[in-house]
Design a protein around this motif. Structure first.
Motif, mmCIF file in Angstrom:
data_model
loop_
_atom_site.group_PDB
_atom_site.id
_atom_site.type_symbol
_atom_site.label_atom_id
_atom_site.label_comp_id
_atom_site.label_asym_id
_atom_site.label_seq_id
_atom_site.Cartn_x
_atom_site.Cartn_y
_atom_site.Cartn_z
ATOM 1 N N ASP A 176 45.610 39.807 38.674
ATOM 2 C CA ASP A 176 46.683 38.942 38.178
ATOM 3 C C ASP A 176 46.350 37.476 38.470
ATOM 4 O O ASP A 176 46.026 37.132 39.612
ATOM 5 C CB ASP A 176 47.998 39.326 38.860
ATOM 6 N N PRO A 177 46.417 36.604 37.468
ATOM 7 C CA PRO A 177 46.077 35.190 37.688
ATOM 8 C C PRO A 177 46.942 34.510 38.747
ATOM 9 O O PRO A 177 46.454 33.676 39.506
ATOM 10 C CB PRO A 177 46.283 34.531 36.326
ATOM 11 N N ASN A 178 48.229 34.859 38.811
ATOM 12 C CA ASN A 178 49.096 34.244 39.821
ATOM 13 C C ASN A 178 48.694 34.658 41.229
ATOM 14 O O ASN A 178 48.734 33.854 42.159
ATOM 15 C CB ASN A 178 50.563 34.596 39.568
ATOM 16 N N ARG A 179 48.276 35.910 41.393
ATOM 17 C CA ARG A 179 47.842 36.363 42.711
ATOM 18 C C ARG A 179 46.513 35.712 43.101
ATOM 19 O O ARG A 179 46.303 35.381 44.269
ATOM 20 C CB ARG A 179 47.770 37.889 42.745
ATOM 21 N N LEU A 180 45.640 35.512 42.136
ATOM 22 C CA LEU A 180 44.396 34.789 42.430
ATOM 23 C C LEU A 180 44.698 33.365 42.875
ATOM 24 O O LEU A 180 44.085 32.850 43.813
ATOM 25 C CB LEU A 180 43.480 34.784 41.208
ATOM 26 N N ARG A 181 45.639 32.745 42.208
ATOM 27 C CA ARG A 181 46.020 31.381 42.591
ATOM 28 C C ARG A 181 46.637 31.361 43.986
ATOM 29 O O ARG A 181 46.360 30.464 44.782
ATOM 30 C CB ARG A 181 46.985 30.795 41.561
#
Length: 116
Positions: free
Chosen positions: A41-46
């Motif tokens: 998930d992009p938000n979790r990577l961020r």
């Protein structure tokens, strides 16, 4: 009526040499999938990036909602997934929670991908 048999049963010999066992057993595959799902998930990577670059390698939950432009419940959900996957530690300090990377977790995730 002809009985259908497996190729090895009809000829008496296996059709080919059996391949080696799987590189991952079922438990390892589930653990690896949990980590990869958390990382997908992009938000979790961020969130991981923000926590890693935070002062002392940690970040307060109060500092994580604004950069992602997400509500607090959504950020908390993503943080829980990262904690459950073994990527982040959570430490409660008063009313706030602070998050830090689990030492070696990202390296272990990388190694599990390379071992496939």
């Amino acid at each position: 009526m002809e009985t259908l048999l497996a190729p090895e049963t009809r000829t008496g010999a296996p059709c080919c040499e059996p391949a080696g066992g799987p590189a991952l057993d079922a438990i390892e595959a589930q653990a690896t999938a949990r980590v990869l799902k958390a990382l997908s998930d992009p938000n979790r990577l961020r969130l991981l990036s923000i926590v890693k670059s935070g002062e002392g390698g940690e970040a307060c939950v109060c500092d994580l909602t604004e950069p992602l432009d997400l509500g607090q419940p959504t950020v908390s959900h993503h943080l829980k997934i990262l904690v459950d996957a073994g990527l982040l530690n959570r430490e409660k300090r008063g009313t706030w929670s602070y998050y830090s990377l689990v030492p070696g977790a990202l390296e272990a995730a990388s190694q599990s991908i390379l071992a496939l």
